[in-house]
Design an enzyme around this catalytic site. Sequence first.
Site, PDB file in Angstrom:
ATOM      1  N   THR A  70       0.829  -1.213   0.000  1.00  0.00           N
ATOM      2  CA  THR A  70       0.000   0.000   0.000  1.00  0.00           C
ATOM      3  C   THR A  70       0.857   1.254   0.000  1.00  0.00           C
ATOM      4  O   THR A  70       0.609   2.194  -0.763  1.00  0.00           O
ATOM      5  CB  THR A  70      -0.955   0.001   1.209  1.00  0.00           C
ATOM      6  OG1 THR A  70      -1.897  -1.070   1.059  1.00  0.00           O
ATOM      7  CG2 THR A  70      -1.708   1.319   1.315  1.00  0.00           C
ATOM      8  N   GLN A 178       1.536  -9.473  -6.269  1.00  0.00           N
ATOM      9  CA  GLN A 178       1.105 -10.862  -6.439  1.00  0.00           C
ATOM     10  C   GLN A 178       1.986 -11.649  -7.410  1.00  0.00           C
ATOM     11  O   GLN A 178       2.006 -12.880  -7.372  1.00  0.00           O
ATOM     12  CB  GLN A 178      -0.343 -10.915  -6.935  1.00  0.00           C
ATOM     13  CG  GLN A 178      -1.362 -10.502  -5.899  1.00  0.00           C
ATOM     14  CD  GLN A 178      -1.441 -11.444  -4.714  1.00  0.00           C
ATOM     15  OE1 GLN A 178      -1.069 -12.607  -4.785  1.00  0.00           O
ATOM     16  NE2 GLN A 178      -1.927 -10.930  -3.596  1.00  0.00           N
ATOM     17  N   SER A 198       5.748  -6.510  -1.835  1.00  0.00           N
ATOM     18  CA  SER A 198       5.351  -6.574  -0.424  1.00  0.00           C
ATOM     19  C   SER A 198       5.909  -7.832   0.227  1.00  0.00           C
ATOM     20  O   SER A 198       5.776  -8.929  -0.320  1.00  0.00           O
ATOM     21  CB  SER A 198       3.819  -6.561  -0.311  1.00  0.00           C
ATOM     22  OG  SER A 198       3.422  -6.718   1.035  1.00  0.00           O
ATOM     23  N   GLY A 199       6.488  -7.684   1.420  1.00  0.00           N
ATOM     24  CA  GLY A 199       7.127  -8.801   2.104  1.00  0.00           C
ATOM     25  C   GLY A 199       6.180  -9.886   2.572  1.00  0.00           C
ATOM     26  O   GLY A 199       6.469 -11.077   2.464  1.00  0.00           O
ATOM     27  N   CYS A 322      -8.298  -6.566   1.427  1.00  0.00           N
ATOM     28  CA  CYS A 322      -8.468  -5.127   1.646  1.00  0.00           C
ATOM     29  C   CYS A 322      -9.882  -4.654   1.333  1.00  0.00           C
ATOM     30  O   CYS A 322     -10.224  -3.508   1.591  1.00  0.00           O
ATOM     31  CB  CYS A 322      -7.467  -4.352   0.792  1.00  0.00           C
ATOM     32  SG  CYS A 322      -5.757  -4.610   1.310  1.00  0.00           S
TER      33      CYS A 322
END
Length: 379
Positions: A70, A178, A198-199, A322
Amino acid sequence: MIYLDNSATTKPDPAVLDSFTQVSQRFFGNPSSIHQLGGEAERLLIRSKEQAANLLGVNSDEVIFTAGGTEGNNLAIKGIALEHRGRGKHIITTDIEHPSVFEACQSLERLGFRVTYLPVNRDGEISVDDLKKAINDDTILISMMHVNNEIGSIQPVKEVGEIAKQHPKLFFHVDNVQGIGKVPLTLEDSGIDLCTISGHKLHGLKGTGILYVSRGTKIFPLFHGGNQERAIRSGTENLAGAVAMVKALRLIRDKEEKQVSSLYNLQAYLRDRLTKMDGVELNTPPKAAPHIMNISVPGLKPEVMIHKLGEKEIFISTKSACSSKQTDESKILSACGHTNERTTSALRISMSYDTNEKEIETFLEVFEQSVEQLKEVME
């Protein structure tokens, strides 16, 4: 427990947790401090960037550590828009973006920017011709995801990158949250100027991530303060998080190289079995990322199925985490042109490299029984 909600988040790898703990204990100094502890922390941070860059095939000064997808998406989109608004105020994105992209673009519309939302076909893919037609002299940014988080569709980012190269005035941002570790994506000389990772989507930790910012790409920072991260992201660096992020990236790259064919095989098995089930409709296109399978069971409320499977300790989801607590309808499936019956009954099964055939077999058996039982109750 059978966990099949890996697109929402993954279970942290023990090695990642261990690296985070060790760095937190041994290298707790502030990388900006001039004493020895600060120097040690700074050297580890630099080494982490170099390792991340090597894994991504980019330069170390193009790696910005963030707090996740985000933040990365907002920093890329708003950063480009605010820095280059003098060049133009037109942005191009798609109808099926993650809320962190879609809503970031909507927020910029309130500031006077104009956004084109490209439609997608039944498989959730944009038309390259539509993209070409949308570009004009006022366009400064194209932003799109590589792999869709709900249905697994893959956008033609390689072709879009080549188009972006022909328009030096605009920038190209890819949300690869993704896709990383499942669907290959080259960054160097690709036309991609910014890329989000993203981790916690690759067995790393929540609150960790990377934004790739190519050399020569200037963005307006969302945080101001200590000029850390090339003054793009001020704030004391999360050193332990950065090291853990790199560890997770290294591990997922290794798994991708050795196990991605097995993941495709599991998806094919899942597709074959689900296709044969009465009343089940498949929404994931044939050519999709290997870890996602989206289906609909028209007539059944998705949350009822989620809870029924949860009672058996089998965990899947409805859509993006989300937006899963909002309306039942999947905005993504609606954009793909599916009927209301399908858009309001969608379920997402998302696997990881830890998922095995026995787990999928058990899920399918329980799922099929649950569908039959719930339909009997409805009748």
